[in-house]
Design a protein around this motif. Sequence first.
Motif, mmCIF file in Angstrom:
data_model
loop_
_atom_site.group_PDB
_atom_site.id
_atom_site.type_symbol
_atom_site.label_atom_id
_atom_site.label_comp_id
_atom_site.label_asym_id
_atom_site.label_seq_id
_atom_site.Cartn_x
_atom_site.Cartn_y
_atom_site.Cartn_z
ATOM 1 N N ASN A 90 0.834 -1.202 0.000
ATOM 2 C CA ASN A 90 0.000 0.000 0.000
ATOM 3 C C ASN A 90 0.871 1.255 0.000
ATOM 4 O O ASN A 90 0.609 2.213 -0.738
ATOM 5 N N VAL A 91 1.882 1.251 0.849
ATOM 6 C CA VAL A 91 2.810 2.390 0.891
ATOM 7 C C VAL A 91 3.452 2.603 -0.476
ATOM 8 O O VAL A 91 3.633 3.745 -0.936
ATOM 9 N N ALA A 92 3.767 1.507 -1.160
ATOM 10 C CA ALA A 92 4.440 1.599 -2.455
ATOM 11 C C ALA A 92 3.594 2.311 -3.502
ATOM 12 O O ALA A 92 4.138 2.915 -4.429
ATOM 13 N N ILE A 93 2.262 2.253 -3.361
ATOM 14 C CA ILE A 93 1.402 2.930 -4.335
ATOM 15 C C ILE A 93 0.759 4.188 -3.757
ATOM 16 O O ILE A 93 -0.168 4.751 -4.339
ATOM 17 N N GLY A 94 1.240 4.620 -2.586
ATOM 18 C CA GLY A 94 0.754 5.855 -1.992
ATOM 19 C C GLY A 94 -0.561 5.730 -1.261
ATOM 20 O O GLY A 94 -1.224 6.740 -1.000
ATOM 21 N N LEU A 95 -0.950 4.516 -0.894
ATOM 22 C CA LEU A 95 -2.209 4.299 -0.181
ATOM 23 C C LEU A 95 -1.946 4.286 1.324
ATOM 24 O O LEU A 95 -1.212 3.428 1.819
ATOM 25 N N PRO A 96 -2.507 5.218 2.092
ATOM 26 C CA PRO A 96 -2.221 5.298 3.528
ATOM 27 C C PRO A 96 -3.017 4.284 4.340
ATOM 28 O O PRO A 96 -3.904 4.634 5.117
ATOM 29 N N ALA A 97 -2.704 3.019 4.148
ATOM 30 C CA ALA A 97 -3.379 1.944 4.879
ATOM 31 C C ALA A 97 -2.315 0.936 5.299
ATOM 32 O O ALA A 97 -1.963 0.024 4.546
ATOM 33 N N TYR A 98 -1.786 1.119 6.498
ATOM 34 C CA TYR A 98 -0.738 0.232 6.995
ATOM 35 C C TYR A 98 -0.689 0.339 8.511
ATOM 36 O O TYR A 98 -1.163 1.305 9.102
ATOM 37 N N VAL A 99 -0.115 -0.684 9.151
ATOM 38 C CA VAL A 99 0.001 -0.710 10.605
ATOM 39 C C VAL A 99 1.317 -1.365 10.999
ATOM 40 O O VAL A 99 2.005 -1.978 10.177
ATOM 41 N N VAL A 100 1.630 -1.253 12.284
ATOM 42 C CA VAL A 100 2.758 -1.944 12.900
ATOM 43 C C VAL A 100 2.186 -3.065 13.763
ATOM 44 O O VAL A 100 1.200 -2.853 14.477
ATOM 45 N N GLY A 101 2.776 -4.250 13.701
ATOM 46 C CA GLY A 101 2.273 -5.367 14.493
ATOM 47 C C GLY A 101 3.347 -6.065 15.300
ATOM 48 O O GLY A 101 4.465 -6.281 14.813
ATOM 49 N N LEU A 102 3.004 -6.409 16.545
ATOM 50 C CA LEU A 102 3.897 -7.156 17.430
ATOM 51 C C LEU A 102 3.098 -8.228 18.155
ATOM 52 O O LEU A 102 1.946 -8.001 18.542
ATOM 53 N N ALA A 103 3.704 -9.386 18.337
ATOM 54 C CA ALA A 103 3.096 -10.430 19.162
ATOM 55 C C ALA A 103 4.182 -11.076 20.000
ATOM 56 O O ALA A 103 5.352 -11.147 19.592
ATOM 57 N N LEU A 104 3.798 -11.543 21.175
ATOM 58 C CA LEU A 104 4.697 -12.287 22.053
ATOM 59 C C LEU A 104 4.061 -13.642 22.332
ATOM 60 O O LEU A 104 2.914 -13.722 22.778
ATOM 61 N N CYS A 105 4.803 -14.700 22.026
ATOM 62 C CA CYS A 105 4.283 -16.062 22.163
ATOM 63 C C CYS A 105 5.104 -16.853 23.172
ATOM 64 O O CYS A 105 6.320 -16.678 23.275
ATOM 65 N N GLU A 106 4.429 -17.722 23.884
ATOM 66 C CA GLU A 106 5.097 -18.666 24.775
ATOM 67 C C GLU A 106 4.799 -20.071 24.275
ATOM 68 O O GLU A 106 3.637 -20.467 24.160
ATOM 69 N N GLY A 107 5.852 -20.819 23.961
ATOM 70 C CA GLY A 107 5.645 -22.153 23.430
ATOM 71 C C GLY A 107 4.812 -22.172 22.173
ATOM 72 O O GLY A 107 4.058 -23.123 21.917
ATOM 73 N N GLY A 108 4.899 -21.124 21.373
ATOM 74 C CA GLY A 108 4.150 -21.040 20.130
ATOM 75 C C GLY A 108 2.777 -20.435 20.262
ATOM 76 O O GLY A 108 2.127 -20.127 19.262
ATOM 77 N N ARG A 109 2.285 -20.218 21.486
ATOM 78 C CA ARG A 109 0.941 -19.689 21.699
ATOM 79 C C ARG A 109 1.002 -18.193 21.952
ATOM 80 O O ARG A 109 1.764 -17.740 22.804
ATOM 81 N N PRO A 110 0.210 -17.376 21.223
ATOM 82 C CA PRO A 110 0.249 -15.932 21.441
ATOM 83 C C PRO A 110 -0.298 -15.541 22.803
ATOM 84 O O PRO A 110 -1.395 -15.934 23.179
#
Length: 276
Positions: A90-110
């Motif tokens: 989206n950023v590459a075509i000038g579309l302002p639709a994006y986010v930052v994502g983070l997850a923390l998992c224990e033993g593979g489970r979020p």
Amino acid sequence: MDLEHARRLAVEAANDAGTILREGTAGAVGILPKGSGGDVVTALDLAAEKLLIDRIQAEYPAHKIIAEESGVHGAGDWTWLIDPLDGTNNVAIGLPAYVVGLALCEGGRPMLGVVHDPIRRLTWSAIDGRGALGPGGPMPLPPPRDLTNGPVLAWTQGYGVARDDPAVRSIKMTMDVRARRVLQLWAPLLSWAMLARGDIDGMVGYHAEAVDLPAGALIAREAGLEIRDLDGGPFEVSLDCRPDGRSFVAGRPEMVESLLTLIGDARASAAGLPAL
């Protein structure tokens, strides 16, 4: 493990990474190809990812990190997943639709998920079993929407899915017929945030990407949404699951059965599709 402390750190880091993205997209963005499937990467992805990795490693040096652009860092029972710019295309075509994502998992489970929208400067987060938080505080189950003209649905699929996959073609065709709108945002974490806050009615994923799925699914589930696999069984996110284990329907509890019916009908008609 103090998950509330981890949430505060992740929210602050996501906001700061979002500042890099917001300020960087105000000017020209350098774009480079990524892989052979038409994906791209920018200097903003890399700068935001470095900030997030540095913050996490400074606070949790014994944790493992899996980052979208730079891969695996370290080892440990606790694993952070980083998508520094979900919506690069989206950023590459000038579309302002994006986010930052983070997850923390224990033993593979979020156990913790954070999604930050740099454009509107809004953040959503959740801790397993403790509910979801939005910009206004705790997020209740979103109220029902008027479905007289059909639901608004979001679609996401993994990068490895072939363009001529008959199941994908049939599901998307069926969604187009039965939904009022079908959103393909190229930013699945943004779709999860929209679902959690009640802007859309449902979401269908097919072989979704592993890095961005846990944070979004956890926030939606903790906000009261229901997630099932395409056969109607329980859907459990795990870092170890294969791509075909990352297919799902999600929505308000009363919406899920109609989404599963849609999937069943689409599968039944997939065999009759002509070859491309």
